[in-house]
Design a protein around this motif. Sequence first.
Motif: not given
Length: 257
Positions: A184-185, A232-235, A247-251
Amino acid sequence: MANHDIKGKTVLIAGGAKNLGGLVARDLAAQGAKAVVIHYNSASTKAAAEETAAAVKQAGAEALTLQADLTSAAAVEKLFTDAVAAVGRPDIAINTVGKVLKKPFTEITEAEYDEMAAVNSKTAFFFLREAGRHVNDNGKIVTLVTSLLGAFTPFYAAYAGTKAPVEHFTRAAAKEFGERGISVTAVGPGPMDTPFFYPAEGEDAVAYHKTAAALSKCSKTGLTDIEDVVPFIRHLVSDGWWITGQTILINGGYTTK
């Protein structure tokens, strides 16, 4: 070891009609998903949902569109039960639903707060609850939050503040569902170049956001492009299954924690 390949998996995406959710639906279908359930909120997004469903089918996956206002627990429960009845239990559940409000703290009304809390917090809570009930063992759950959770900024109290609880929802769900192999992310993109972003921002703010990330000059818009978030979601829903409760910040370096 469990199979973490996307091929043959069933996917449910809340807010999957357009923008990031729509692109994720297309991408996972292209990666070999068996079926993709595309949720949309209202009649105004029905055409976009049907367009995404057509693209999913063209990629070789089964597609199902379901409409619902997910701000009640009953509606979220019905979304999952209808999806399961139609295509089976999901292996991957992704919630991209959100609502933004940029407004001075002292001007936010109770009605505005209630609406923000319903969309950003309550929907996320009950989506995670139903995902915990319905997602198959060794499944994956992702919730979209915001990179503002790593920011020290004015005017987003209601938006970032009602997304913030999702971080703890994610940690709790990861602990509780982990024994079933479910990861769960939460994913927090920076300001994205989508119609979701621009209505809340003035011209000066848009100009600032387009230069605020460390990698802004390397982006086609200066903002976070949805094409940069999808991989990243695919990964996370495949080989990245070992990342959980975070929580992964992709920015592109817009904010960090």
